[in-house]
Design a protein around this motif. Structure first.
Motif, PDB file in Angstrom:
ATOM      1  N   VAL A  77      -4.360   0.925 -10.814  1.00  0.00           N
ATOM      2  CA  VAL A  77      -4.746  -0.485 -10.884  1.00  0.00           C
ATOM      3  C   VAL A  77      -4.309  -1.110 -12.212  1.00  0.00           C
ATOM      4  O   VAL A  77      -3.904  -2.273 -12.260  1.00  0.00           O
ATOM      5  N   ALA A  78      -4.368  -0.327 -13.282  1.00  0.00           N
ATOM      6  CA  ALA A  78      -4.033  -0.864 -14.603  1.00  0.00           C
ATOM      7  C   ALA A  78      -2.566  -1.280 -14.703  1.00  0.00           C
ATOM      8  O   ALA A  78      -2.216  -2.104 -15.548  1.00  0.00           O
ATOM      9  N   ASP A 138     -12.349  -0.401 -18.280  1.00  0.00           N
ATOM     10  CA  ASP A 138     -11.426   0.676 -18.621  1.00  0.00           C
ATOM     11  C   ASP A 138     -11.207   1.462 -17.332  1.00  0.00           C
ATOM     12  O   ASP A 138     -12.053   2.246 -16.922  1.00  0.00           O
ATOM     13  N   THR A 139     -10.084   1.213 -16.666  1.00  0.00           N
ATOM     14  CA  THR A 139      -9.883   1.801 -15.343  1.00  0.00           C
ATOM     15  C   THR A 139      -9.748   3.321 -15.393  1.00  0.00           C
ATOM     16  O   THR A 139     -10.122   4.007 -14.442  1.00  0.00           O
ATOM     17  N   THR A 140      -9.224   3.845 -16.485  1.00  0.00           N
ATOM     18  CA  THR A 140      -9.123   5.301 -16.615  1.00  0.00           C
ATOM     19  C   THR A 140     -10.506   5.930 -16.684  1.00  0.00           C
ATOM     20  O   THR A 140     -10.803   6.911 -15.997  1.00  0.00           O
ATOM     21  N   ALA A 141     -11.371   5.343 -17.509  1.00  0.00           N
ATOM     22  CA  ALA A 141     -12.741   5.858 -17.628  1.00  0.00           C
ATOM     23  C   ALA A 141     -13.512   5.661 -16.328  1.00  0.00           C
ATOM     24  O   ALA A 141     -14.277   6.535 -15.906  1.00  0.00           O
ATOM     25  N   ALA A 142     -13.299   4.507 -15.678  1.00  0.00           N
ATOM     26  CA  ALA A 142     -13.993   4.251 -14.413  1.00  0.00           C
ATOM     27  C   ALA A 142     -13.554   5.247 -13.349  1.00  0.00           C
ATOM     28  O   ALA A 142     -14.382   5.740 -12.566  1.00  0.00           O
ATOM     29  N   GLY A 143     -12.271   5.557 -13.308  1.00  0.00           N
ATOM     30  CA  GLY A 143     -11.780   6.531 -12.339  1.00  0.00           C
ATOM     31  C   GLY A 143     -12.358   7.909 -12.568  1.00  0.00           C
ATOM     32  O   GLY A 143     -12.744   8.602 -11.618  1.00  0.00           O
ATOM     33  N   ALA A 144     -12.429   8.320 -13.831  1.00  0.00           N
ATOM     34  CA  ALA A 144     -13.001   9.626 -14.155  1.00  0.00           C
ATOM     35  C   ALA A 144     -14.486   9.677 -13.794  1.00  0.00           C
ATOM     36  O   ALA A 144     -14.974  10.683 -13.260  1.00  0.00           O
ATOM     37  N   LEU A 196      -8.740  -7.349 -11.836  1.00  0.00           N
ATOM     38  CA  LEU A 196      -7.809  -8.454 -11.635  1.00  0.00           C
ATOM     39  C   LEU A 196      -8.347  -9.745 -12.254  1.00  0.00           C
ATOM     40  O   LEU A 196      -7.604 -10.517 -12.866  1.00  0.00           O
ATOM     41  N   VAL A 197      -9.640  -9.965 -12.121  1.00  0.00           N
ATOM     42  CA  VAL A 197     -10.266 -11.183 -12.671  1.00  0.00           C
ATOM     43  C   VAL A 197     -10.379 -11.106 -14.190  1.00  0.00           C
ATOM     44  O   VAL A 197     -10.120 -12.084 -14.898  1.00  0.00           O
ATOM     45  N   GLN A 233       0.803  -1.223   0.000  1.00  0.00           N
ATOM     46  CA  GLN A 233       0.000   0.000   0.000  1.00  0.00           C
ATOM     47  C   GLN A 233       0.836   1.274   0.000  1.00  0.00           C
ATOM     48  O   GLN A 233       0.300   2.363  -0.171  1.00  0.00           O
ATOM     49  N   VAL A 234       2.139   1.132   0.178  1.00  0.00           N
ATOM     50  CA  VAL A 234       2.997   2.312   0.258  1.00  0.00           C
ATOM     51  C   VAL A 234       3.132   2.958  -1.119  1.00  0.00           C
ATOM     52  O   VAL A 234       3.582   2.325  -2.076  1.00  0.00           O
ATOM     53  N   GLY A 235       2.698   4.221  -1.212  1.00  0.00           N
ATOM     54  CA  GLY A 235       2.847   4.959  -2.458  1.00  0.00           C
ATOM     55  C   GLY A 235       2.041   4.431  -3.621  1.00  0.00           C
ATOM     56  O   GLY A 235       2.406   4.661  -4.781  1.00  0.00           O
ATOM     57  N   PHE A 236       0.933   3.731  -3.348  1.00  0.00           N
ATOM     58  CA  PHE A 236       0.140   3.160  -4.444  1.00  0.00           C
ATOM     59  C   PHE A 236      -0.372   4.250  -5.386  1.00  0.00           C
ATOM     60  O   PHE A 236      -0.358   4.087  -6.612  1.00  0.00           O
ATOM     61  N   VAL A 237      -0.821   5.384  -4.814  1.00  0.00           N
ATOM     62  CA  VAL A 237      -1.198   6.540  -5.634  1.00  0.00           C
ATOM     63  C   VAL A 237      -0.137   7.604  -5.402  1.00  0.00           C
ATOM     64  O   VAL A 237      -0.129   8.261  -4.362  1.00  0.00           O
ATOM     65  N   PRO A 238       0.780   7.777  -6.336  1.00  0.00           N
ATOM     66  CA  PRO A 238       1.909   8.691  -6.138  1.00  0.00           C
ATOM     67  C   PRO A 238       1.474  10.122  -5.832  1.00  0.00           C
ATOM     68  O   PRO A 238       0.511  10.634  -6.403  1.00  0.00           O
ATOM     69  N   GLY A 239       2.199  10.754  -4.901  1.00  0.00           N
ATOM     70  CA  GLY A 239       1.998  12.164  -4.612  1.00  0.00           C
ATOM     71  C   GLY A 239       0.960  12.488  -3.564  1.00  0.00           C
ATOM     72  O   GLY A 239       0.927  13.608  -3.040  1.00  0.00           O
ATOM     73  N   LEU A 240       0.102  11.532  -3.204  1.00  0.00           N
ATOM     74  CA  LEU A 240      -0.969  11.847  -2.257  1.00  0.00           C
ATOM     75  C   LEU A 240      -0.447  12.075  -0.845  1.00  0.00           C
ATOM     76  O   LEU A 240      -1.055  12.810  -0.070  1.00  0.00           O
ATOM     77  N   GLY A 241       0.659  11.440  -0.510  1.00  0.00           N
ATOM     78  CA  GLY A 241       1.169  11.537   0.859  1.00  0.00           C
ATOM     79  C   GLY A 241       1.534  12.928   1.285  1.00  0.00           C
ATOM     80  O   GLY A 241       1.533  13.243   2.477  1.00  0.00           O
ATOM     81  N   THR A 242       1.849  13.796   0.331  1.00  0.00           N
ATOM     82  CA  THR A 242       2.253  15.172   0.660  1.00  0.00           C
ATOM     83  C   THR A 242       1.107  16.172   0.520  1.00  0.00           C
ATOM     84  O   THR A 242       1.292  17.357   0.789  1.00  0.00           O
ATOM     85  N   ARG A 243      -0.061  15.700   0.120  1.00  0.00           N
ATOM     86  CA  ARG A 243      -1.203  16.588  -0.103  1.00  0.00           C
ATOM     87  C   ARG A 243      -1.949  16.870   1.191  1.00  0.00           C
ATOM     88  O   ARG A 243      -2.077  16.008   2.058  1.00  0.00           O
ATOM     89  N   GLU A 244      -2.495  18.067   1.298  1.00  0.00           N
ATOM     90  CA  GLU A 244      -3.349  18.406   2.431  1.00  0.00           C
ATOM     91  C   GLU A 244      -4.696  17.700   2.293  1.00  0.00           C
ATOM     92  O   GLU A 244      -5.236  17.601   1.184  1.00  0.00           O
ATOM     93  N   PRO A 245      -5.251  17.189   3.413  1.00  0.00           N
ATOM     94  CA  PRO A 245      -6.558  16.538   3.345  1.00  0.00           C
ATOM     95  C   PRO A 245      -7.632  17.491   2.833  1.00  0.00           C
ATOM     96  O   PRO A 245      -7.577  18.692   3.088  1.00  0.00           O
ATOM     97  N   GLY A 246      -8.583  16.945   2.111  1.00  0.00           N
ATOM     98  CA  GLY A 246      -9.674  17.766   1.610  1.00  0.00           C
ATOM     99  C   GLY A 246     -10.340  17.138   0.404  1.00  0.00           C
ATOM    100  O   GLY A 246      -9.982  16.024  -0.027  1.00  0.00           O
TER     101      GLY A 246
END
Length: 203
Positions: free
Chosen positions: A101-102, A184-190, A177-178, A73-86
């Motif tokens: 995920v892709a 389409d993970t990009t479209a699903a994320g958007a 995964l299955v 789970q470490v750094g799975f989404v890059p850059g979020l660790g330094t962001r302010e919550p909100g």
């Protein structure tokens, strides 16, 4: 003293390298054959070490698997660790998680396999309850920070939002995964980002 410091750093580097290799070997085994295939002897063999080295670093299979779960789970989404919550951080996490995920490697794949198995496993249950609790708290913290800033509706329940978001992210990741071609993970994320923007933004 400088020589001793260098020796300690070198020893720590060797230890870190060995632990990363052992955790990755365990992840590969989980992805290929499931949790029963993970034995200390096989992990050591796969990583190029002895069983004794695995025991020395982790002590037990349980500790090794817990290290795998946390490392994935470490750094799975890059850059979020330094962001302010909100709100913006929450929306970026939604989109970034599914985009990541892709391209997931064996560590993250092993996490999802083990997460699904944790429902019926006394070995896995405690560590996944811990990780899910922390993830929900992080998500709820973003909602609460958004409410404090006036960006998120005050009537939404941060803990409920967090539980639903976690279910959506992990559920979509498992589907991918299955059957990777089914999503389409990009479209699903958007789409997920826009859904929660519409549901949470204060009018």
């Amino acid at each position: 003293m400088a020589i001793e410091d260098t020796a300690r750093r070198t020893q720590q580097q060797r230890r870190d390298t060995a632990e990363r290799a052992l955790v990755r070997a365990a992840a590969d085994l989980v992805v290929e054959s499931g949790l029963p295939s993970v034995t200390l002897a096989e992990v050591g063999r796969r990583a190029g070490y002895s069983r004794g080295i695995v025991t020395h670093h982790f002590g037990s299979k349980q500790a090794l698997i817990e290290s795998l779960v946390r490392a994935s789970q470490v750094g799975f989404v890059p850059g979020l660790g330094t962001r302010e919550p909100g709100l913006d951080r929450l929306l970026d996490l939604l989109e970034g998680y599914l985009r990541a995920v892709a391209g997931i490697g064996s560590l993250s794949r092993a996490f999802l396999v083990l997460w699904a198995q944790s429902v019926a496993s006394t070995e896995l249950g405690p560590v996944f309850r811990e990780r899910d609790t922390l993830f929900r708290a992080d998500l709820a913290g973003d909602v609460e920070a958004g409410q404090a800033a006036g960006d998120v509706r005050p009537d939404v329940d941060p803990e409920i939002v967090a539980a639903i978001v976690l279910a959506e992210l992990r559920g979509l990741a498992l589907q991918y995964l299955v059957a990777p071609d089914s999503i389409d993970t990009t479209a699903a994320g958007a789409a997920l980002r826009e859904h929660w923007r519409g549901s949470l933004v204060a009018r």
